[in-house]
Design a protein around this motif. Sequence first.
Motif, PDB file in Angstrom:
ATOM      1  N   ARG A   1     -28.719  -8.031 -14.209  1.00 44.98           N
ATOM      2  CA  ARG A   1     -28.774  -9.615 -14.314  1.00 44.98           C
ATOM      3  C   ARG A   1     -30.358 -10.079 -14.959  1.00 44.98           C
ATOM      4  O   ARG A   1     -30.261 -11.275 -15.279  1.00 44.98           O
ATOM      5  N   GLY A   2     -31.134  -9.177 -14.710  1.00 44.31           N
ATOM      6  CA  GLY A   2     -32.401  -9.472 -15.198  1.00 44.31           C
ATOM      7  C   GLY A   2     -32.599  -9.390 -16.888  1.00 44.31           C
ATOM      8  O   GLY A   2     -31.677  -9.004 -17.466  1.00 44.31           O
ATOM      9  N   TYR A   3     -33.725  -9.685 -17.156  1.00 41.61           N
ATOM     10  CA  TYR A   3     -33.881  -9.729 -18.823  1.00 41.61           C
ATOM     11  C   TYR A   3     -33.969  -8.450 -19.293  1.00 41.61           C
ATOM     12  O   TYR A   3     -33.097  -8.177 -20.415  1.00 41.61           O
ATOM     13  N   ALA A   4     -34.557  -7.501 -18.452  1.00 41.91           N
ATOM     14  CA  ALA A   4     -34.439  -6.080 -19.267  1.00 41.91           C
ATOM     15  C   ALA A   4     -32.946  -5.590 -19.166  1.00 41.91           C
ATOM     16  O   ALA A   4     -32.700  -4.822 -19.936  1.00 41.91           O
ATOM     17  N   GLY A   5     -32.272  -5.945 -17.939  1.00 45.97           N
ATOM     18  CA  GLY A   5     -30.900  -5.460 -17.906  1.00 45.97           C
ATOM     19  C   GLY A   5     -30.157  -6.073 -19.026  1.00 45.97           C
ATOM     20  O   GLY A   5     -29.169  -5.293 -19.539  1.00 45.97           O
TER      21      GLY A   5
ATOM     22  N   ALA B   1     -28.200  -4.054 -21.920  1.00 45.66           N
ATOM     23  CA  ALA B   1     -26.863  -4.102 -22.168  1.00 45.66           C
ATOM     24  C   ALA B   1     -26.474  -4.375 -23.677  1.00 45.66           C
ATOM     25  O   ALA B   1     -25.587  -3.906 -24.193  1.00 45.66           O
ATOM     26  N   LYS B   2     -27.112  -5.301 -24.163  1.00 38.89           N
ATOM     27  CA  LYS B   2     -27.027  -5.681 -25.655  1.00 38.89           C
ATOM     28  C   LYS B   2     -27.136  -4.377 -26.627  1.00 38.89           C
ATOM     29  O   LYS B   2     -26.470  -4.127 -27.529  1.00 38.89           O
ATOM     30  N   LEU B   3     -28.021  -3.685 -26.284  1.00 37.87           N
ATOM     31  CA  LEU B   3     -28.113  -2.434 -27.175  1.00 37.87           C
ATOM     32  C   LEU B   3     -27.291  -1.520 -26.856  1.00 37.87           C
ATOM     33  O   LEU B   3     -26.663  -0.797 -28.274  1.00 37.87           O
ATOM     34  N   LEU B   4     -26.733  -1.477 -25.601  1.00 35.28           N
ATOM     35  CA  LEU B   4     -25.654  -0.314 -25.411  1.00 35.28           C
ATOM     36  C   LEU B   4     -24.310  -0.767 -26.154  1.00 35.28           C
ATOM     37  O   LEU B   4     -23.603   0.059 -26.405  1.00 35.28           O
ATOM     38  N   LEU B   5     -24.187  -1.936 -26.158  1.00 33.55           N
ATOM     39  CA  LEU B   5     -22.978  -2.566 -26.627  1.00 33.55           C
ATOM     40  C   LEU B   5     -22.758  -2.523 -28.223  1.00 33.55           C
ATOM     41  O   LEU B   5     -21.757  -2.244 -28.556  1.00 33.55           O
ATOM     42  N   ARG B   6     -23.992  -2.315 -28.879  1.00 36.07           N
ATOM     43  CA  ARG B   6     -24.047  -2.160 -30.424  1.00 36.07           C
ATOM     44  C   ARG B   6     -23.869  -0.789 -30.806  1.00 36.07           C
ATOM     45  O   ARG B   6     -24.121  -0.359 -31.985  1.00 36.07           O
ATOM     46  N   HIS B   7     -24.312   0.111 -29.501  1.00 34.95           N
ATOM     47  CA  HIS B   7     -24.845   1.577 -29.899  1.00 34.95           C
ATOM     48  C   HIS B   7     -23.466   2.045 -30.342  1.00 34.95           C
ATOM     49  O   HIS B   7     -22.241   2.223 -29.667  1.00 34.95           O
ATOM     50  N   PRO B   8     -23.523   3.092 -31.432  1.00 33.61           N
ATOM     51  CA  PRO B   8     -22.010   3.372 -31.983  1.00 33.61           C
ATOM     52  C   PRO B   8     -21.781   4.799 -30.956  1.00 33.61           C
ATOM     53  O   PRO B   8     -20.454   5.064 -30.935  1.00 33.61           O
ATOM     54  N   ARG B   9     -22.735   5.464 -30.446  1.00 36.11           N
ATOM     55  CA  ARG B   9     -22.148   6.488 -29.358  1.00 36.11           C
ATOM     56  C   ARG B   9     -22.303   6.057 -27.936  1.00 36.11           C
ATOM     57  O   ARG B   9     -21.942   7.261 -27.157  1.00 36.11           O
TER      58      ARG B   9
END
Length: 83
Positions: A13-17, A21-29
């Motif tokens: 829920r926090g900024y870092a989280g 999540a944004k980075l992981l959702l875009r990561h191809p692996r």
Amino acid sequence: MTAKISCSVVGARGYAGIETAKLLLRHPRAELTHCFATSEFELSDFLSTSAARQVKCLTETEILKNLTDVVFLATPVESSLIL
């Protein structure tokens, strides 16, 4: 193509989280499968992608019930310390 690595974010829920999540959702692996927070929420309330709607968002008490390959901690430092 190699298999994706399943991931969870604790403290989603926090900024870092949210940023994690944004980075992981875009990561191809990476495949973000679970998010954990101190209270109920929906990741799609913060991120307007179809992938965000597929992520299960659970409370902290359910962390150990759902295992993934990798868990990212996006919690305050006091919560992340191991004594």
